[in-house]
Design a protein around this motif. Structure first.
Motif, PDB file in Angstrom:
ATOM      1  N   THR A 188       0.835  -1.198   0.000  1.00 52.50           N
ATOM      2  CA  THR A 188       0.000   0.000   0.000  1.00 52.50           C
ATOM      3  C   THR A 188       0.870   1.248   0.000  1.00 52.50           C
ATOM      4  O   THR A 188       2.078   1.171   0.150  1.00 52.50           O
ATOM      5  CB  THR A 188      -0.937  -0.002   1.232  1.00 52.50           C
ATOM      6  N   THR A 189       0.219   2.399  -0.164  1.00 48.58           N
ATOM      7  CA  THR A 189       0.890   3.667   0.065  1.00 48.58           C
ATOM      8  C   THR A 189       0.520   4.088   1.470  1.00 48.58           C
ATOM      9  O   THR A 189      -0.658   4.179   1.803  1.00 48.58           O
ATOM     10  CB  THR A 189       0.476   4.750  -0.959  1.00 48.58           C
ATOM     11  N   SER A 190       1.500   4.312   2.311  1.00 48.12           N
ATOM     12  CA  SER A 190       1.228   4.544   3.728  1.00 48.12           C
ATOM     13  C   SER A 190       0.547   5.871   3.998  1.00 48.12           C
ATOM     14  O   SER A 190      -0.127   6.021   4.996  1.00 48.12           O
ATOM     15  CB  SER A 190       2.515   4.444   4.543  1.00 48.12           C
ATOM     16  N   ASP A 191       0.711   6.820   3.112  1.00 44.36           N
ATOM     17  CA  ASP A 191       0.104   8.130   3.353  1.00 44.36           C
ATOM     18  C   ASP A 191      -1.112   8.386   2.478  1.00 44.36           C
ATOM     19  O   ASP A 191      -1.662   9.472   2.479  1.00 44.36           O
ATOM     20  CB  ASP A 191       1.134   9.238   3.116  1.00 44.36           C
ATOM     21  N   TYR A 192      -1.554   7.388   1.734  1.00 45.47           N
ATOM     22  CA  TYR A 192      -2.669   7.525   0.797  1.00 45.47           C
ATOM     23  C   TYR A 192      -2.454   8.692  -0.152  1.00 45.47           C
ATOM     24  O   TYR A 192      -3.392   9.229  -0.714  1.00 45.47           O
ATOM     25  CB  TYR A 192      -4.011   7.694   1.513  1.00 45.47           C
ATOM     26  N   GLY A 193      -1.203   9.096  -0.335  1.00 44.31           N
ATOM     27  CA  GLY A 193      -0.899  10.242  -1.187  1.00 44.31           C
ATOM     28  C   GLY A 193      -1.038   9.953  -2.660  1.00 44.31           C
ATOM     29  O   GLY A 193      -1.234  10.848  -3.455  1.00 44.31           O
ATOM     30  N   THR A 194      -0.948   8.689  -3.034  1.00 42.49           N
ATOM     31  CA  THR A 194      -1.034   8.327  -4.440  1.00 42.49           C
ATOM     32  C   THR A 194      -2.067   7.221  -4.614  1.00 42.49           C
ATOM     33  O   THR A 194      -1.716   6.053  -4.716  1.00 42.49           O
ATOM     34  CB  THR A 194       0.336   7.836  -4.969  1.00 42.49           C
ATOM     35  N   PRO A 195      -3.348   7.581  -4.609  1.00 40.40           N
ATOM     36  CA  PRO A 195      -4.329   6.533  -4.854  1.00 40.40           C
ATOM     37  C   PRO A 195      -4.191   6.062  -6.295  1.00 40.40           C
ATOM     38  O   PRO A 195      -4.091   6.862  -7.210  1.00 40.40           O
ATOM     39  CB  PRO A 195      -5.672   7.216  -4.610  1.00 40.40           C
ATOM     40  N   LEU A 196      -4.130   4.763  -6.462  1.00 43.10           N
ATOM     41  CA  LEU A 196      -3.986   4.201  -7.799  1.00 43.10           C
ATOM     42  C   LEU A 196      -5.303   3.562  -8.219  1.00 43.10           C
ATOM     43  O   LEU A 196      -6.105   3.160  -7.381  1.00 43.10           O
ATOM     44  CB  LEU A 196      -2.881   3.137  -7.810  1.00 43.10           C
ATOM     45  N   HIS A 197      -5.480   3.456  -9.501  1.00 40.77           N
ATOM     46  CA  HIS A 197      -6.652   2.762 -10.024  1.00 40.77           C
ATOM     47  C   HIS A 197      -6.587   1.304  -9.583  1.00 40.77           C
ATOM     48  O   HIS A 197      -5.504   0.721  -9.475  1.00 40.77           O
ATOM     49  CB  HIS A 197      -6.658   2.867 -11.550  1.00 40.77           C
ATOM     50  N   GLU A 198      -7.744   0.711  -9.338  1.00 37.89           N
ATOM     51  CA  GLU A 198      -7.764  -0.674  -8.868  1.00 37.89           C
ATOM     52  C   GLU A 198      -7.063  -1.618  -9.839  1.00 37.89           C
ATOM     53  O   GLU A 198      -6.444  -2.602  -9.428  1.00 37.89           O
ATOM     54  CB  GLU A 198      -9.191  -1.139  -8.611  1.00 37.89           C
TER      55      GLU A 198
END
Length: 139
Positions: A75-85
């Protein structure tokens, strides 16, 4: 088919910062859906075989390694880069390929992503695979 990541890896985590994104790979005891990660990240089951399960959300992927009763969270720990599923599924399938072998994922089930998406996020996909390689080499 034996996994290259096993119970000796429980508790290990690898954190990497790539272009303002903090990405992490962690190894936990038990199945993904039984841990707190399923509620935190979501748990949509994408693939289920006798040797692994692959879950995804917009925040990451979870991989159960059934024979060793462990799971990985990428995952990205900071939710800074939400990726497409689909990008997360691509990363998850690539990780499964590294952990077991490429032949584990049937051709019909492989996620195909656009060249644009791959170009935009290839650095993150490569970083996750590098983290998997570090776990494998940690033995």
């Amino acid at each position: 088919m034996d996994a290259k990541i096993n119970r000796s890896h429980i508790g290990k985590e690898i954190l990497t910062t790539i272009a303002a994104s903090n990405i992490e790979t962690r190894v936990y005891d038990g199945r993904f859906v039984e841990g707190p990660h399923a509620q935190e990240y979501g748990a949509v089951l994408h693939e289920h075989t006798d040797i692994y399960r692959l879950y995804y959300s917009f925040h990451g992927v979870g991989v159960d390694i059934i024979a060793h009763n462990i799971h990985l969270v990428l995952t990205t720990s900071d939710y800074g880069t939400p990726l497409h599923e689909y990008m997360w599924l691509f990363i998850g399938q690539s990780a499964v390929g590294r952990i077991f072998s490429e032949e584990v994922i049937p051709e019909y089930a492989r996620i195909m992503i656009s060249q644009r998406m791959l170009h935009e996020h290839h650095h993150l996909a490569q970083a996750f695979l590098h983290q998997i390689d570090k776990l494998i080499c940690d033995d």
